[in-house]
Design a protein around this motif. Structure first.
Motif, mmCIF file in Angstrom:
data_model
loop_
_atom_site.group_PDB
_atom_site.id
_atom_site.type_symbol
_atom_site.label_atom_id
_atom_site.label_comp_id
_atom_site.label_asym_id
_atom_site.label_seq_id
_atom_site.Cartn_x
_atom_site.Cartn_y
_atom_site.Cartn_z
ATOM 1 N N PRO A 73 34.268 11.213 -8.719
ATOM 2 C CA PRO A 73 35.556 10.891 -8.088
ATOM 3 C C PRO A 73 36.135 12.110 -7.378
ATOM 4 C CG PRO A 73 35.826 11.166 -10.445
ATOM 5 C CD PRO A 73 34.360 11.292 -10.173
ATOM 6 N N ASP A 74 37.198 11.880 -6.564
ATOM 7 C CA ASP A 74 37.809 13.015 -5.839
ATOM 8 C C ASP A 74 38.713 13.834 -6.746
ATOM 9 O OD1 ASP A 74 37.588 10.527 -4.639
ATOM 10 O OD2 ASP A 74 39.287 10.766 -3.354
ATOM 11 N N TYR A 75 39.008 13.337 -7.929
ATOM 12 C CA TYR A 75 39.790 14.109 -8.898
ATOM 13 C C TYR A 75 38.828 14.663 -9.953
ATOM 14 C CZ TYR A 75 39.316 9.651 -11.291
ATOM 15 O OH TYR A 75 38.808 8.513 -11.859
ATOM 16 N N GLY A 76 39.275 15.610 -10.733
ATOM 17 C CA GLY A 76 38.400 16.265 -11.705
ATOM 18 C C GLY A 76 37.830 17.540 -11.110
ATOM 19 N N ASP A 77 37.271 18.370 -11.961
ATOM 20 C CA ASP A 77 36.710 19.648 -11.534
ATOM 21 C C ASP A 77 35.248 19.728 -11.952
ATOM 22 O OD1 ASP A 77 39.148 20.991 -10.507
ATOM 23 O OD2 ASP A 77 39.829 20.684 -12.571
ATOM 24 N N LEU A 78 34.395 20.074 -11.007
ATOM 25 C CA LEU A 78 32.966 20.186 -11.261
ATOM 26 C C LEU A 78 32.617 21.644 -11.541
ATOM 27 C CD1 LEU A 78 30.229 18.661 -11.254
ATOM 28 C CD2 LEU A 78 30.013 19.347 -8.860
ATOM 29 N N PHE A 79 31.922 21.886 -12.646
ATOM 30 C CA PHE A 79 31.485 23.224 -13.035
ATOM 31 C C PHE A 79 29.998 23.209 -13.317
ATOM 32 C CE2 PHE A 79 35.878 22.857 -14.496
ATOM 33 C CZ PHE A 79 36.438 24.041 -14.045
ATOM 34 N N THR A 80 29.341 24.331 -13.089
ATOM 35 C CA THR A 80 27.992 24.460 -13.615
ATOM 36 C C THR A 80 28.127 24.565 -15.133
ATOM 37 O OG1 THR A 80 27.939 26.867 -13.583
ATOM 38 C CG2 THR A 80 27.197 25.728 -11.558
ATOM 39 N N ILE A 81 27.050 24.321 -15.836
ATOM 40 C CA ILE A 81 27.096 24.418 -17.310
ATOM 41 C C ILE A 81 27.539 25.818 -17.722
ATOM 42 C CG2 ILE A 81 25.686 24.367 -19.410
ATOM 43 C CD1 ILE A 81 25.732 21.590 -18.521
ATOM 44 N N GLU A 82 27.005 26.845 -17.067
ATOM 45 C CA GLU A 82 27.356 28.232 -17.419
ATOM 46 C C GLU A 82 28.831 28.517 -17.176
ATOM 47 O OE1 GLU A 82 25.690 30.533 -19.179
ATOM 48 O OE2 GLU A 82 24.299 28.856 -19.415
ATOM 49 N N GLU A 83 29.375 28.063 -16.035
ATOM 50 C CA GLU A 83 30.802 28.256 -15.754
ATOM 51 C C GLU A 83 31.660 27.563 -16.820
ATOM 52 O OE1 GLU A 83 30.845 28.330 -10.858
ATOM 53 O OE2 GLU A 83 30.936 26.415 -11.915
ATOM 54 N N PHE A 84 31.299 26.321 -17.133
ATOM 55 C CA PHE A 84 32.060 25.562 -18.123
ATOM 56 C C PHE A 84 31.991 26.239 -19.488
ATOM 57 C CE2 PHE A 84 32.854 21.972 -21.015
ATOM 58 C CZ PHE A 84 34.043 21.496 -20.468
ATOM 59 N N LYS A 85 30.813 26.739 -19.835
ATOM 60 C CA LYS A 85 30.634 27.424 -21.120
ATOM 61 C C LYS A 85 31.538 28.658 -21.209
ATOM 62 C CE LYS A 85 27.093 29.273 -24.150
ATOM 63 N NZ LYS A 85 25.688 29.544 -24.353
ATOM 64 N N LYS A 86 31.631 29.426 -20.136
ATOM 65 C CA LYS A 86 32.499 30.619 -20.127
ATOM 66 C C LYS A 86 33.964 30.233 -20.327
ATOM 67 C CE LYS A 86 29.483 33.544 -17.403
ATOM 68 N NZ LYS A 86 29.213 34.147 -16.103
ATOM 69 N N HIS A 87 34.391 29.149 -19.659
ATOM 70 C CA HIS A 87 35.774 28.682 -19.829
ATOM 71 C C HIS A 87 36.023 28.234 -21.269
ATOM 72 C CE1 HIS A 87 37.285 28.931 -15.761
ATOM 73 N NE2 HIS A 87 36.188 28.344 -15.304
ATOM 74 N N CYS A 88 35.045 27.550 -21.865
ATOM 75 C CA CYS A 88 35.193 27.079 -23.254
ATOM 76 C C CYS A 88 35.227 28.254 -24.222
ATOM 77 C CB CYS A 88 34.040 26.144 -23.619
ATOM 78 S SG CYS A 88 34.063 24.598 -22.701
ATOM 79 N N GLU A 89 34.337 29.205 -24.041
ATOM 80 C CA GLU A 89 34.299 30.372 -24.930
ATOM 81 C C GLU A 89 35.555 31.216 -24.795
ATOM 82 O OE1 GLU A 89 30.588 32.087 -23.710
ATOM 83 O OE2 GLU A 89 29.443 30.926 -25.183
ATOM 84 N N GLY A 90 36.139 31.241 -23.593
ATOM 85 C CA GLY A 90 37.365 32.010 -23.362
ATOM 86 C C GLY A 90 38.622 31.283 -23.812
ATOM 87 N N GLY A 91 38.491 30.030 -24.239
ATOM 88 C CA GLY A 91 39.642 29.277 -24.711
ATOM 89 C C GLY A 91 40.393 28.519 -23.636
ATOM 90 N N SER A 92 39.896 28.536 -22.402
ATOM 91 C CA SER A 92 40.572 27.798 -21.324
ATOM 92 C C SER A 92 40.509 26.297 -21.541
ATOM 93 C CB SER A 92 39.943 28.127 -19.971
ATOM 94 O OG SER A 92 40.077 29.493 -19.685
ATOM 95 N N PHE A 93 39.394 25.802 -22.097
ATOM 96 C CA PHE A 93 39.237 24.373 -22.363
ATOM 97 C C PHE A 93 39.026 24.171 -23.859
ATOM 98 C CE2 PHE A 93 37.006 24.267 -18.021
ATOM 99 C CZ PHE A 93 38.196 24.070 -17.348
ATOM 100 N N ILE A 94 39.807 23.266 -24.439
ATOM 101 C CA ILE A 94 39.593 22.872 -25.830
ATOM 102 C C ILE A 94 39.443 21.345 -25.843
ATOM 103 C CG2 ILE A 94 40.795 24.862 -26.803
ATOM 104 C CD1 ILE A 94 43.186 22.976 -27.319
ATOM 105 N N ASP A 95 39.003 20.814 -26.955
ATOM 106 C CA ASP A 95 38.705 19.388 -27.040
ATOM 107 C C ASP A 95 39.887 18.487 -26.696
ATOM 108 O OD1 ASP A 95 36.249 20.270 -27.863
ATOM 109 O OD2 ASP A 95 36.418 19.535 -29.913
#
Length: 111
Positions: free
Chosen positions: A47-69
């Motif tokens: 869809p035109d909404y949402g953000d697409l990340f590579t797995i590595e980019e998403f992993k860095k955001h998760c490890e840094g606390g930017s994204f939580i469940d």
């Protein structure tokens, strides 16, 4: 041959199917969430909404606390298409990454 398996967790019954204990194109071993894939995975347009990340980019955001469940929902994707296979930031942080996919589509609950 399909083997059925029923789990009871805190009074909730989860049902999962295991297909000959093998992973293939038509039947996959499920991970005991609330569903199991028994057919070929369907890819849908992103869809035109949402953000697409590579797995590595998403992993860095998760490890840094930017994204939580509890911040949003995420689905495995390619660079152009999206699956309906949900994944959580905690799964990514814990190294439970489905290596078939190169990207993750993130839908934030907050603006």
């Amino acid at each position: 041959m399909r083997v059925g398996l029923i789990l009871r967790v805190s009074g909730v019954q989860l049902e999962a199917n295991k297909c000959n204990g093998k992973l293939n194109e038509k039947c996959e071993i499920c991970d005991f969430r609330f569903f199991c894939f028994t057919n070929t995975i369907k890819l849908v347009p992103q869809p035109d909404y949402g953000d697409l990340f590579t797995i590595e980019e998403f992993k860095k955001h998760c490890e840094g606390g930017s994204f939580i469940d509890y911040d949003g929902s995420a689905y495995y994707a390619t660079d152009k298409l999206m699956t309906r296979i949900a994944v959580t930031p905690s799964e990514i942080r814990n190294g439970k990454v489905d290596k078939r996919w190169s990207h993750i589509m993130w839908f934030s609950f907050f603006l």
